[in-house]
Design a protein around this motif. Structure first.
Motif, PDB file in Angstrom:
ATOM      1  N   LEU A 177       3.388  30.004  49.893  1.00 35.95           N
ATOM      2  CA  LEU A 177       3.785  28.661  50.289  1.00 35.95           C
ATOM      3  C   LEU A 177       5.297  28.476  50.230  1.00 35.95           C
ATOM      4  O   LEU A 177       5.853  27.665  50.947  1.00 35.95           O
ATOM      5  N   GLU A 178       5.956  29.219  49.355  1.00 37.00           N
ATOM      6  CA  GLU A 178       7.387  29.070  49.188  1.00 37.00           C
ATOM      7  C   GLU A 178       7.999  30.368  48.674  1.00 37.00           C
ATOM      8  O   GLU A 178       7.297  31.261  48.177  1.00 37.00           O
ATOM      9  N   ILE A 199      11.032  37.110  50.647  1.00 35.36           N
ATOM     10  CA  ILE A 199      10.967  35.678  50.931  1.00 35.36           C
ATOM     11  C   ILE A 199       9.639  35.358  51.617  1.00 35.36           C
ATOM     12  O   ILE A 199       8.936  36.252  52.076  1.00 35.36           O
ATOM     13  N   CYS A 200       9.325  34.077  51.673  1.00 31.82           N
ATOM     14  CA  CYS A 200       8.092  33.625  52.315  1.00 31.82           C
ATOM     15  C   CYS A 200       8.408  33.252  53.769  1.00 31.82           C
ATOM     16  O   CYS A 200       9.178  32.327  54.032  1.00 31.82           O
ATOM     17  N   VAL A 201       7.835  34.001  54.707  1.00 30.55           N
ATOM     18  CA  VAL A 201       8.049  33.756  56.140  1.00 30.55           C
ATOM     19  C   VAL A 201       6.685  33.620  56.807  1.00 30.55           C
ATOM     20  O   VAL A 201       5.850  34.518  56.710  1.00 30.55           O
ATOM     21  N   ASN A 202       6.480  32.485  57.478  1.00 25.00           N
ATOM     22  CA  ASN A 202       5.193  32.227  58.132  1.00 25.00           C
ATOM     23  C   ASN A 202       4.032  32.408  57.155  1.00 25.00           C
ATOM     24  O   ASN A 202       3.005  33.010  57.473  1.00 25.00           O
ATOM     25  N   GLU A 203       4.255  31.912  55.926  1.00 22.70           N
ATOM     26  CA  GLU A 203       3.249  31.932  54.861  1.00 22.70           C
ATOM     27  C   GLU A 203       2.856  33.348  54.445  1.00 22.70           C
ATOM     28  O   GLU A 203       1.745  33.592  53.987  1.00 22.70           O
ATOM     29  N   ARG A 204       3.807  34.294  54.588  1.00 25.48           N
ATOM     30  CA  ARG A 204       3.590  35.667  54.143  1.00 25.48           C
ATOM     31  C   ARG A 204       4.815  36.138  53.372  1.00 25.48           C
ATOM     32  O   ARG A 204       5.946  35.883  53.776  1.00 25.48           O
ATOM     33  N   CYS A 205       4.584  36.823  52.252  1.00 27.56           N
ATOM     34  CA  CYS A 205       5.693  37.409  51.500  1.00 27.56           C
ATOM     35  C   CYS A 205       6.166  38.653  52.235  1.00 27.56           C
ATOM     36  O   CYS A 205       5.389  39.600  52.433  1.00 27.56           O
ATOM     37  N   VAL A 206       7.420  38.653  52.670  1.00 30.32           N
ATOM     38  CA  VAL A 206       7.984  39.803  53.377  1.00 30.32           C
ATOM     39  C   VAL A 206       9.340  40.137  52.773  1.00 30.32           C
ATOM     40  O   VAL A 206       9.997  39.294  52.166  1.00 30.32           O
ATOM     41  N   CYS A 207       9.761  41.383  52.930  1.00 29.69           N
ATOM     42  CA  CYS A 207      11.050  41.809  52.408  1.00 29.69           C
ATOM     43  C   CYS A 207      12.183  41.214  53.249  1.00 29.69           C
ATOM     44  O   CYS A 207      12.058  41.047  54.455  1.00 29.69           O
ATOM     45  N   VAL A 247       4.280  33.073  39.212  1.00 35.27           N
ATOM     46  CA  VAL A 247       5.664  32.594  39.241  1.00 35.27           C
ATOM     47  C   VAL A 247       5.672  31.095  39.481  1.00 35.27           C
ATOM     48  O   VAL A 247       4.758  30.527  40.083  1.00 35.27           O
ATOM     49  N   THR A 248       6.718  30.454  39.000  1.00 36.72           N
ATOM     50  CA  THR A 248       6.839  29.002  39.115  1.00 36.72           C
ATOM     51  C   THR A 248       7.247  28.596  40.526  1.00 36.72           C
ATOM     52  O   THR A 248       8.150  29.189  41.114  1.00 36.72           O
ATOM     53  N   SER A 249       6.599  27.588  41.065  1.00 29.13           N
ATOM     54  CA  SER A 249       6.952  27.091  42.395  1.00 29.13           C
ATOM     55  C   SER A 249       8.289  26.367  42.331  1.00 29.13           C
ATOM     56  O   SER A 249       8.758  25.971  41.253  1.00 29.13           O
ATOM     57  N   ASP A 250       8.937  26.198  43.492  1.00 27.09           N
ATOM     58  CA  ASP A 250      10.226  25.516  43.540  1.00 27.09           C
ATOM     59  C   ASP A 250      10.140  24.104  42.978  1.00 27.09           C
ATOM     60  O   ASP A 250      11.085  23.602  42.376  1.00 27.09           O
ATOM     61  N   SER A 251       8.993  23.453  43.174  1.00 25.78           N
ATOM     62  CA  SER A 251       8.822  22.078  42.707  1.00 25.78           C
ATOM     63  C   SER A 251       8.444  21.998  41.238  1.00 25.78           C
ATOM     64  O   SER A 251       8.348  20.910  40.674  1.00 25.78           O
ATOM     65  N   LYS A 252       8.202  23.156  40.610  1.00 24.05           N
ATOM     66  CA  LYS A 252       7.781  23.229  39.203  1.00 24.05           C
ATOM     67  C   LYS A 252       6.434  22.555  38.975  1.00 24.05           C
ATOM     68  O   LYS A 252       6.144  22.062  37.889  1.00 24.05           O
ATOM     69  N   THR A 253       5.606  22.549  40.032  1.00 28.42           N
ATOM     70  CA  THR A 253       4.303  21.898  39.933  1.00 28.42           C
ATOM     71  C   THR A 253       3.144  22.868  40.119  1.00 28.42           C
ATOM     72  O   THR A 253       1.985  22.459  40.112  1.00 28.42           O
ATOM     73  N   ALA A 254       3.437  24.162  40.307  1.00 28.83           N
ATOM     74  CA  ALA A 254       2.363  25.119  40.540  1.00 28.83           C
ATOM     75  C   ALA A 254       2.780  26.503  40.054  1.00 28.83           C
ATOM     76  O   ALA A 254       3.962  26.842  40.002  1.00 28.83           O
ATOM     77  N   CYS A 255       1.763  27.285  39.681  1.00 31.82           N
ATOM     78  CA  CYS A 255       1.968  28.694  39.320  1.00 31.82           C
ATOM     79  C   CYS A 255       1.366  29.521  40.447  1.00 31.82           C
ATOM     80  O   CYS A 255       0.165  29.425  40.734  1.00 31.82           O
ATOM     81  N   LEU A 256       2.189  30.304  41.102  1.00 27.64           N
ATOM     82  CA  LEU A 256       1.784  30.998  42.318  1.00 27.64           C
ATOM     83  C   LEU A 256       1.690  32.499  42.104  1.00 27.64           C
ATOM     84  O   LEU A 256       2.426  33.090  41.312  1.00 27.64           O
TER      85      LEU A 256
END
Length: 298
Positions: free
Chosen positions: A114-115, A126-134, A96-105
């Motif tokens: 990261l985001e 969402i990303c919380v404390n660098e973890r994807c959580v519901c 998926v595209t990062s918010d900054s459009k500078t990375a594929c995550l």
């Protein structure tokens, strides 16, 4: 002569960094006026930082989403896992595209992120404390999707986790209506169908709904807040069963079958008989002395 205010203004404008204009790499923030740009030590000019491209307005924007029809993908190569798909640079399917459009995550539940954009593939995550959580109100199915938490004990579900998040004693089971949240074995729903309550376990246990009693025996019912046996039945010695009453002289297995139908009787040798000291008078077991006096009067 130019006024002092105008002169200061012109000098300030001249000092502002512009893409492709000279800069001093030894000066901190030499190109700071252009977001996401740096002073290139080779060309000594302001250029967009890696993974950013110059825009027609003189700014620097992320590579993803930018045109790639002319360079055949060279622009996209600035970002790992990006390809030239049609007219623009896009991330491959599993990224998926990062918010900054500078990375594929990558998108993996409960793994490093990261985001928020990195978690988008999971649905409501969402990303919380660098973890994807519901997000609140959603729960993971243990794979790669966040599903809504159940709102009652009859709502449709696809995984136990949806029901467990609503009530710790609920599970997702198949019904004639499809998969629905239901209370697991040993628990039943309350009158409002919004909570699982402990099932009754024997005759005499307190209850609030019929299912608490019928759950341990089909011949039991809830009456006046207590589990009792239906008419014609009596609780077994251990209280966990409702067994048929037996008339005097009929076969039996336990004494309550007899005594509930005929006072002072018991199950003796598999038959309902009067207890010691009592004699059957044709309708009931009476004390032997009382039986003798009754016969003398007659």
């Amino acid at each position: 002569m130019l006024s002092k205010v105008i002169l200061v203004s012109l000098l300030a404008c001249a000092a502002q960094a512009v893409l492709n204009e000279p800069c001093d790499p030894n000066t901190a923030g030499a190109c700071g006026d252009v977001l996401n740009s740096i002073c290139d030590p080779t060309s000594l000019t302001c250029v967009c930082d890696d993974r950013y491209l110059a825009t027609s307005t003189g700014g620097c924007d992320g590579v993803i989403g930018r045109s790639c029809s002319i360079d055949f993908g060279a622009t996209c190569n600035k970002v790992p896992y990006a390809l030239c798909l049609g007219p623009t640079c896009e991330c491959t399917n599993e990224y998926v595209t990062s918010d900054s459009k500078t990375a594929c995550l990558t998108t993996v539940y409960n793994t490093h992120c990261l985001e928020d954009a990195q978690c988008a593939g999971l649905g409501e995550s969402i990303c919380v404390n660098e973890r994807c959580v519901c997000k609140d109100g959603f729960v993971s199915n243990g794979k790669a999707e966040c599903l809504p938490v159940a709102t009652d004990l009859n709502v449709a579900c696809t995984t136990d986790a949806q029901c467990l998040a609503y009530d710790p004693h609920a599970e997702c089971i198949f019904t004639i209506l499809g998969n629905r949240c239901r209370c697991r074995g040993g628990w039943v729903h309350n009158l409002f169908n919004n909570a699982c309550i402990d099932s009754g376990h024997k005759v005499g246990d307190s209850c609030g709904v019929q299912e608490q009693c019928t759950n341990f025996n089909e011949n039991a019912k809830c009456a006046q807040g207590q589990c009792v046996c239906n008419d014609g039945y009596v609780g077994s010695l251990d209280g966990v069963n409702c067994i048929l009453q037996s008339a005097f002289g009929a076969s039996c297995q336990q004494s309550p079958q007899c005594s509930s139908a005929t006072s002072n009787s018991a199950c003796i040798d598999g038959v309902c008989q009067c207890e010691a000291g009592f004699t059957y008078d044709g309708t009931a077991c009476v004390a032997a002395k009382q039986f003798i006096m009754h016969n003398k009067r007659n």
